[in-house]
Structures are given as structure tokens and as C-alpha cells.
Design a protein around this motif. Sequence first.
Motif, PDB file in Angstrom:
ATOM      1  N   LEU A  88       0.817  -1.224   0.127  1.00  0.00           N
ATOM      2  CA  LEU A  88       0.093   0.004  -0.082  1.00  0.00           C
ATOM      3  C   LEU A  88       1.005   1.333  -0.004  1.00  0.00           C
ATOM      4  O   LEU A  88       0.642   2.233  -0.650  1.00  0.00           O
ATOM      5  CB  LEU A  88      -1.001   0.029   1.374  1.00  0.00           C
ATOM      6  CG  LEU A  88      -1.892   1.115   1.451  1.00  0.00           C
ATOM      7  CD1 LEU A  88      -2.735   1.539   0.309  1.00  0.00           C
ATOM      8  CD2 LEU A  88      -2.780   1.076   2.657  1.00  0.00           C
ATOM      9  N   MET A  89       1.920   1.177   0.993  1.00  0.00           N
ATOM     10  CA  MET A  89       2.793   2.517   0.663  1.00  0.00           C
ATOM     11  C   MET A  89       3.646   2.707  -0.452  1.00  0.00           C
ATOM     12  O   MET A  89       3.636   3.784  -1.095  1.00  0.00           O
ATOM     13  CB  MET A  89       3.910   2.251   2.042  1.00  0.00           C
ATOM     14  CG  MET A  89       3.332   2.347   3.306  1.00  0.00           C
ATOM     15  SD  MET A  89       2.538   3.895   3.785  1.00  0.00           S
ATOM     16  CE  MET A  89       0.618   3.339   3.849  1.00  0.00           C
ATOM     17  N   VAL A  90       3.808   1.613  -1.077  1.00  0.00           N
ATOM     18  CA  VAL A  90       4.488   1.509  -2.515  1.00  0.00           C
ATOM     19  C   VAL A  90       3.565   2.395  -3.421  1.00  0.00           C
ATOM     20  O   VAL A  90       3.986   3.035  -4.430  1.00  0.00           O
ATOM     21  CB  VAL A  90       4.890   0.338  -2.916  1.00  0.00           C
ATOM     22  CG1 VAL A  90       5.466   0.358  -4.413  1.00  0.00           C
ATOM     23  CG2 VAL A  90       6.203  -0.326  -1.985  1.00  0.00           C
ATOM     24  N   VAL A  91       2.396   1.730  -3.440  1.00  0.00           N
ATOM     25  CA  VAL A  91       1.325   2.156  -4.328  1.00  0.00           C
ATOM     26  C   VAL A  91       1.133   3.683  -4.058  1.00  0.00           C
ATOM     27  O   VAL A  91       0.845   4.646  -5.046  1.00  0.00           O
ATOM     28  CB  VAL A  91       0.040   1.386  -4.280  1.00  0.00           C
ATOM     29  CG1 VAL A  91      -1.174   2.036  -5.133  1.00  0.00           C
ATOM     30  CG2 VAL A  91       0.186   0.036  -4.810  1.00  0.00           C
ATOM     31  N   ILE A  92       1.012   4.135  -2.928  1.00  0.00           N
ATOM     32  CA  ILE A  92       0.714   5.752  -2.529  1.00  0.00           C
ATOM     33  C   ILE A  92       1.961   6.342  -2.936  1.00  0.00           C
ATOM     34  O   ILE A  92       1.557   7.531  -3.492  1.00  0.00           O
ATOM     35  CB  ILE A  92       0.398   5.682  -1.010  1.00  0.00           C
ATOM     36  CG1 ILE A  92      -0.898   5.014  -0.594  1.00  0.00           C
ATOM     37  CG2 ILE A  92       0.421   7.159  -0.500  1.00  0.00           C
ATOM     38  CD1 ILE A  92      -1.254   4.939   0.727  1.00  0.00           C
ATOM     39  N   ALA A  93       3.194   6.137  -2.658  1.00  0.00           N
ATOM     40  CA  ALA A  93       4.154   6.808  -3.115  1.00  0.00           C
ATOM     41  C   ALA A  93       4.375   6.983  -4.657  1.00  0.00           C
ATOM     42  O   ALA A  93       4.645   8.124  -5.176  1.00  0.00           O
ATOM     43  CB  ALA A  93       5.432   6.114  -2.724  1.00  0.00           C
ATOM     44  N   ALA A 139       8.425  11.039  -3.361  1.00  0.00           N
ATOM     45  CA  ALA A 139       7.301  10.958  -2.649  1.00  0.00           C
ATOM     46  C   ALA A 139       7.331   9.913  -1.867  1.00  0.00           C
ATOM     47  O   ALA A 139       6.742   9.914  -0.560  1.00  0.00           O
ATOM     48  CB  ALA A 139       6.187  10.793  -3.721  1.00  0.00           C
ATOM     49  N   GLY A 140       8.267   8.660  -2.153  1.00  0.00           N
ATOM     50  CA  GLY A 140       8.377   7.827  -1.036  1.00  0.00           C
ATOM     51  C   GLY A 140       8.910   8.306   0.378  1.00  0.00           C
ATOM     52  O   GLY A 140       8.771   7.890   1.350  1.00  0.00           O
ATOM     53  N   VAL A 141       9.923   9.202  -0.078  1.00  0.00           N
ATOM     54  CA  VAL A 141      10.667   9.642   1.078  1.00  0.00           C
ATOM     55  C   VAL A 141       9.615  10.678   1.983  1.00  0.00           C
ATOM     56  O   VAL A 141       9.726  10.352   3.142  1.00  0.00           O
ATOM     57  CB  VAL A 141      11.840  10.720   0.685  1.00  0.00           C
ATOM     58  CG1 VAL A 141      12.626  11.411   1.957  1.00  0.00           C
ATOM     59  CG2 VAL A 141      13.063   9.590   0.129  1.00  0.00           C
ATOM     60  N   PHE A 144       7.235   8.274   4.077  1.00  0.00           N
ATOM     61  CA  PHE A 144       7.989   7.720   5.206  1.00  0.00           C
ATOM     62  C   PHE A 144       8.002   8.786   6.132  1.00  0.00           C
ATOM     63  O   PHE A 144       7.460   8.398   7.233  1.00  0.00           O
ATOM     64  CB  PHE A 144       9.364   7.589   5.071  1.00  0.00           C
ATOM     65  CG  PHE A 144      10.216   7.019   6.072  1.00  0.00           C
ATOM     66  CD1 PHE A 144       9.853   5.573   6.565  1.00  0.00           C
ATOM     67  CD2 PHE A 144      11.240   7.683   6.465  1.00  0.00           C
ATOM     68  CE1 PHE A 144      10.770   5.281   7.733  1.00  0.00           C
ATOM     69  CE2 PHE A 144      11.788   7.508   7.799  1.00  0.00           C
ATOM     70  CZ  PHE A 144      11.603   6.275   8.135  1.00  0.00           C
ATOM     71  N   PHE A 145       8.260   9.962   6.342  1.00  0.00           N
ATOM     72  CA  PHE A 145       8.353  10.903   7.273  1.00  0.00           C
ATOM     73  C   PHE A 145       6.970  11.340   7.530  1.00  0.00           C
ATOM     74  O   PHE A 145       6.575  11.498   8.803  1.00  0.00           O
ATOM     75  CB  PHE A 145       8.947  12.293   6.754  1.00  0.00           C
ATOM     76  CG  PHE A 145      10.456  12.349   6.511  1.00  0.00           C
ATOM     77  CD1 PHE A 145      11.398  12.529   7.859  1.00  0.00           C
ATOM     78  CD2 PHE A 145      11.284  11.865   5.618  1.00  0.00           C
ATOM     79  CE1 PHE A 145      12.758  12.477   8.066  1.00  0.00           C
ATOM     80  CE2 PHE A 145      12.739  11.660   5.776  1.00  0.00           C
ATOM     81  CZ  PHE A 145      13.176  12.258   6.827  1.00  0.00           C
ATOM     82  N   PHE A 179       0.638  17.592   6.232  1.00  0.00           N
ATOM     83  CA  PHE A 179       2.235  17.156   6.666  1.00  0.00           C
ATOM     84  C   PHE A 179       2.949  17.005   5.256  1.00  0.00           C
ATOM     85  O   PHE A 179       4.184  17.327   5.173  1.00  0.00           O
ATOM     86  CB  PHE A 179       2.030  15.794   7.029  1.00  0.00           C
ATOM     87  CG  PHE A 179       1.512  15.591   8.610  1.00  0.00           C
ATOM     88  CD1 PHE A 179       1.957  16.544   9.450  1.00  0.00           C
ATOM     89  CD2 PHE A 179       0.918  14.710   9.171  1.00  0.00           C
ATOM     90  CE1 PHE A 179       1.520  16.646  10.774  1.00  0.00           C
ATOM     91  CE2 PHE A 179       0.525  14.540  10.361  1.00  0.00           C
ATOM     92  CZ  PHE A 179       0.624  15.650  11.342  1.00  0.00           C
ATOM     93  N   PHE A 180       2.248  16.735   4.253  1.00  0.00           N
ATOM     94  CA  PHE A 180       2.904  16.639   2.943  1.00  0.00           C
ATOM     95  C   PHE A 180       3.360  17.964   2.517  1.00  0.00           C
ATOM     96  O   PHE A 180       4.615  18.030   2.013  1.00  0.00           O
ATOM     97  CB  PHE A 180       1.748  16.176   1.742  1.00  0.00           C
ATOM     98  CG  PHE A 180       2.259  16.066   0.469  1.00  0.00           C
ATOM     99  CD1 PHE A 180       3.310  15.404   0.050  1.00  0.00           C
ATOM    100  CD2 PHE A 180       1.887  17.345  -0.397  1.00  0.00           C
ATOM    101  CE1 PHE A 180       3.723  15.501  -1.439  1.00  0.00           C
ATOM    102  CE2 PHE A 180       2.468  17.318  -1.808  1.00  0.00           C
ATOM    103  CZ  PHE A 180       3.398  16.515  -2.199  1.00  0.00           C
TER     104      PHE A 180
END
Length: 209
Positions: A88-93, A139-141, A144-145, A179-180
Motif C-alpha cells: 500500500l505504501m509503495v502504491v501511494i508513493a 514521494a516515497g521519502v 515515510f516521514f 504534513f505533505f
Amino acid sequence: MAKKNKNKRVEKNAADYYKLKTSSVDKLVDASNAPVVPDSEIKKYKSSGKLRIPEWLKVIFIKFWFGGAACFFFYWGLASYISSELDLMVVIAIGLGLVTDLLLNHMLRFIAPEEGYYNKWMMFPFKKFWTVFLNCIYAGVLLFFIMQTYDIINRIVNFYMETENEIYLGVEPLLFGAFFMGFDLLFIGIKNTFIKIFRDASKKASGLK
């Protein structure tokens, strides 16, 4: 006879007057050494009754809105279909990177008064096809934060509430967008600071030669 001479004098004075004005206009038209003034500078002196919104406020709103929209469509929309948290995190990134490259940055370029005006608000301002991949990694970085921030807040609340593993603050578009926007501007500010330091050092080094 005197009347005739008076009329000639008036006509001569009028001709001289318009000749003077015409020559002044010709000088302005034929001016070749006039400095080039950018459109952004000209717009400062144009009168307008519309409310002027600061550029930083436009950037904050656009980044906040697109970040929240990405959370709504990718996180809320796909969380029930993807069971693995990592997947899910990979897809969102990937989705967040595509939104940043194809929509967010394109919007900043569209509203810019001149080309490159909002480049300082982008991590990768280049208009190349490969920036899509860079923005997905970036976006992945950011993701993560963002998720670590949610986790830290929940840990702090659990500590004070004397509970364990309770989720008091869930992921939702408004706070996710904030946050983004915040982390994006933070990293872009760091990048711009390093670029400025490097340029200043290069100028000093070239001045010493």
C-alpha cells in the motif's frame, strides 16, 4: 499685412510644436538600448482592483490540496483492496509522485507569470520525462516521514493516556495534506539553501583566481 504675418507666425509655431513632439516619439520608438523588463516586474505597476494573493500562500494551498487529494484517492480508495501495508505504501508513493509531477508542478507552471517563476518551490523543476521517476522516489521519502509523524503522535498520546497501540490520530486527507506540504517545503528549503551555499562558494573561488 500685419494680420497675415501674425497668421504665418502662429502656423510656424504650431508646426514647430508638433515637429518637436513627433521627434520625441520617434526617439522613443527607435530606442535600441532600452533594458528588457520581465513581465513579473511590469505586473507590479499595473493597477488592478483584484485581491493580490502572495505567491507563498498560493504554493502552500496548492501543495496542501494535492497532498490531501492523493490521500483521499490512493490511501482511502485503495486501503480496503491492498492487504499488505508495504504494498500500500509503495502504491501511494507512486501515486503521490505522479500527482506531484503531472499535476502539482504543472499547476505551478501554469499560474506562473513567467517561465521558471515557481521553480524555487519544486524539488525537481526540470520539464523532462525522467522527473516522474525522481518524484516517485521523492514521494516515497515524504511518505515515510509523514507516516513516522503519525506514529510519533500516536505514541505520545498513548504514553500520556497510559494505553498501548491505540490509534488516536488516523490518516485522513486534511492532516495528510498539511504534513505533505510541510515536509515538501522543508526539504525544498534545504535543497535551495545548499544550492545557494554552493553558488556563493563558487563565486568566491572564481573571484580569487
